[in-house]
Write a protein that holds these residues in place. Structure first.
Motif, PDB file in Angstrom:
ATOM      1  N   LEU A   1       0.815  -1.207   0.000  1.00 57.50           N
ATOM      2  CA  LEU A   1       0.000   0.000   0.000  1.00 57.50           C
ATOM      3  C   LEU A   1       0.857   1.268   0.000  1.00 57.50           C
ATOM      4  N   ARG A   2       1.997   1.237   0.649  1.00 58.76           N
ATOM      5  CA  ARG A   2       2.903   2.392   0.613  1.00 58.76           C
ATOM      6  C   ARG A   2       3.430   2.625  -0.798  1.00 58.76           C
ATOM      7  N   GLU A   3       3.729   1.536  -1.510  1.00 61.33           N
ATOM      8  CA  GLU A   3       4.177   1.668  -2.899  1.00 61.33           C
ATOM      9  C   GLU A   3       3.077   2.275  -3.766  1.00 61.33           C
ATOM     10  N   VAL A   4       1.824   1.852  -3.538  1.00 61.91           N
ATOM     11  CA  VAL A   4       0.690   2.405  -4.289  1.00 61.91           C
ATOM     12  C   VAL A   4       0.548   3.893  -4.006  1.00 61.91           C
ATOM     13  N   VAL A   5       0.660   4.287  -2.741  1.00 63.82           N
ATOM     14  CA  VAL A   5       0.556   5.701  -2.378  1.00 63.82           C
ATOM     15  C   VAL A   5       1.678   6.500  -3.036  1.00 63.82           C
ATOM     16  N   ASP A   6       2.892   5.966  -3.044  1.00 61.16           N
ATOM     17  CA  ASP A   6       4.008   6.653  -3.689  1.00 61.16           C
ATOM     18  C   ASP A   6       3.760   6.817  -5.184  1.00 61.16           C
ATOM     19  N   ASP A   7       3.249   5.776  -5.833  1.00 60.60           N
ATOM     20  CA  ASP A   7       2.940   5.860  -7.268  1.00 60.60           C
ATOM     21  C   ASP A   7       1.884   6.928  -7.525  1.00 60.60           C
ATOM     22  N   LEU A   8       0.832   6.949  -6.712  1.00 64.07           N
ATOM     23  CA  LEU A   8      -0.221   7.954  -6.882  1.00 64.07           C
ATOM     24  C   LEU A   8       0.304   9.358  -6.599  1.00 64.07           C
ATOM     25  N   SER A   9       1.175   9.481  -5.644  1.00 64.87           N
ATOM     26  CA  SER A   9       1.768  10.772  -5.333  1.00 64.87           C
ATOM     27  C   SER A   9       2.618  11.257  -6.502  1.00 64.87           C
ATOM     28  N   ASN A  10       3.359  10.345  -7.128  1.00 64.61           N
ATOM     29  CA  ASN A  10       4.173  10.706  -8.286  1.00 64.61           C
ATOM     30  C   ASN A  10       3.293  11.166  -9.440  1.00 64.61           C
ATOM     31  N   ILE A  11       2.166  10.483  -9.651  1.00 62.11           N
ATOM     32  CA  ILE A  11       1.230  10.885 -10.709  1.00 62.11           C
ATOM     33  C   ILE A  11       0.710  12.291 -10.423  1.00 62.11           C
ATOM     34  N   ASN A  12       0.351  12.536  -9.177  1.00 65.10           N
ATOM     35  CA  ASN A  12      -0.151  13.854  -8.791  1.00 65.10           C
ATOM     36  C   ASN A  12       0.905  14.923  -9.023  1.00 65.10           C
ATOM     37  N   ASN A  13       2.137  14.637  -8.667  1.00 73.30           N
ATOM     38  CA  ASN A  13       3.218  15.613  -8.844  1.00 73.30           C
ATOM     39  C   ASN A  13       3.463  15.887 -10.323  1.00 73.30           C
ATOM     40  N   ARG A  14       3.406  14.833 -11.157  1.00 71.39           N
ATOM     41  CA  ARG A  14       3.599  15.026 -12.594  1.00 71.39           C
ATOM     42  C   ARG A  14       2.482  15.884 -13.169  1.00 71.39           C
ATOM     43  N   SER A  15       1.243  15.651 -12.728  1.00 71.80           N
ATOM     44  CA  SER A  15       0.112  16.452 -13.213  1.00 71.80           C
ATOM     45  C   SER A  15       0.276  17.908 -12.810  1.00 71.80           C
ATOM     46  N   MET A  16       0.720  18.148 -11.591  1.00 73.75           N
ATOM     47  CA  MET A  16       0.926  19.515 -11.125  1.00 73.75           C
ATOM     48  C   MET A  16       2.036  20.186 -11.931  1.00 73.75           C
ATOM     49  N   ASN A  17       3.113  19.464 -12.201  1.00 75.61           N
ATOM     50  CA  ASN A  17       4.220  20.025 -12.968  1.00 75.61           C
ATOM     51  C   ASN A  17       3.762  20.389 -14.379  1.00 75.61           C
ATOM     52  N   ARG A  18       2.950  19.537 -14.994  1.00 74.84           N
ATOM     53  CA  ARG A  18       2.427  19.836 -16.328  1.00 74.84           C
ATOM     54  C   ARG A  18       1.541  21.070 -16.293  1.00 74.84           C
ATOM     55  N   ALA A  19       0.677  21.151 -15.283  1.00 76.60           N
ATOM     56  CA  ALA A  19      -0.217  22.305 -15.169  1.00 76.60           C
ATOM     57  C   ALA A  19       0.585  23.592 -14.999  1.00 76.60           C
ATOM     58  N   ILE A  20       1.632  23.554 -14.229  1.00 73.60           N
ATOM     59  CA  ILE A  20       2.470  24.742 -14.018  1.00 73.60           C
ATOM     60  C   ILE A  20       3.162  25.118 -15.325  1.00 73.60           C
ATOM     61  N   LYS A  21       3.679  24.119 -16.047  1.00 71.30           N
ATOM     62  CA  LYS A  21       4.352  24.395 -17.315  1.00 71.30           C
ATOM     63  C   LYS A  21       3.379  24.989 -18.327  1.00 71.30           C
ATOM     64  N   VAL A  22       2.155  24.472 -18.388  1.00 73.45           N
ATOM     65  CA  VAL A  22       1.157  25.000 -19.310  1.00 73.45           C
ATOM     66  C   VAL A  22       0.813  26.439 -18.934  1.00 73.45           C
ATOM     67  N   ARG A  23       0.637  26.699 -17.654  1.00 74.31           N
ATOM     68  CA  ARG A  23       0.312  28.051 -17.186  1.00 74.31           C
ATOM     69  C   ARG A  23       1.438  29.016 -17.540  1.00 74.31           C
ATOM     70  N   GLU A  24       2.688  28.583 -17.337  1.00 71.20           N
ATOM     71  CA  GLU A  24       3.836  29.425 -17.662  1.00 71.20           C
ATOM     72  C   GLU A  24       3.933  29.647 -19.164  1.00 71.20           C
ATOM     73  N   ALA A  25       3.641  28.609 -19.940  1.00 74.36           N
ATOM     74  CA  ALA A  25       3.693  28.741 -21.392  1.00 74.36           C
ATOM     75  C   ALA A  25       2.644  29.726 -21.878  1.00 74.36           C
ATOM     76  N   LYS A  26       1.453  29.705 -21.301  1.00 70.93           N
ATOM     77  CA  LYS A  26       0.405  30.648 -21.686  1.00 70.93           C
ATOM     78  C   LYS A  26       0.827  32.072 -21.349  1.00 70.93           C
ATOM     79  N   ARG A  27       1.471  32.265 -20.243  1.00 71.30           N
ATOM     80  CA  ARG A  27       1.903  33.597 -19.849  1.00 71.30           C
ATOM     81  C   ARG A  27       2.979  34.118 -20.798  1.00 71.30           C
ATOM     82  N   LYS A  28       3.833  33.214 -21.260  1.00 69.96           N
ATOM     83  CA  LYS A  28       4.920  33.633 -22.131  1.00 69.96           C
ATOM     84  C   LYS A  28       4.432  33.995 -23.538  1.00 69.96           C
ATOM     85  N   THR A  29       3.333  33.401 -23.962  1.00 70.26           N
ATOM     86  CA  THR A  29       2.880  33.645 -25.332  1.00 70.26           C
ATOM     87  C   THR A  29       2.376  35.078 -25.512  1.00 70.26           C
TER      88      THR A  29
END
Length: 84
Positions: free
Chosen positions: A51-79
């Motif tokens: 279960l700890r491994e599952v939580v870590d995997d889900l946490s990594n997915i969440n972090n990747r989604s947040m990183n993508r959202a931040i990159k998209v937001r920054e890209a929109k600001r730069k355009t």
């Protein structure tokens, strides 16, 4: 000089045969309880590890989604600085 630990010690027990059997059964029951608890502990430990491994995997997915959202937001600001 005679050392006492070299001699066989004879213990005169005040316990009768029935009391000895009861104590013996009690010790066997205690050992069974310990074995059952050990097995259950090992199973629960394995489950927690998975279960700890599952939580870590889900946490990594969440972090990747947040990183993508931040990159998209920054890209929109730069355009366009005038775009909201």
């Amino acid at each position: 000089m005679r050392w006492k630990f070299w001699e066989k010690q004879i213990v005169n027990s005040a316990l009768n045969e029935t009391e000895i059997k009861v104590l013996s059964r009690y010790l066997l029951n205690q050992q069974d309880i310990i074995n059952n608890l050990t097995t259950q502990n090992q199973q629960l430990t394995a489950e927690v590890q998975v279960l700890r491994e599952v939580v870590d995997d889900l946490s990594n997915i969440n972090n990747r989604s947040m990183n993508r959202a931040i990159k998209v937001r920054e890209a929109k600001r730069k355009t366009s600085p005038f775009r909201k």
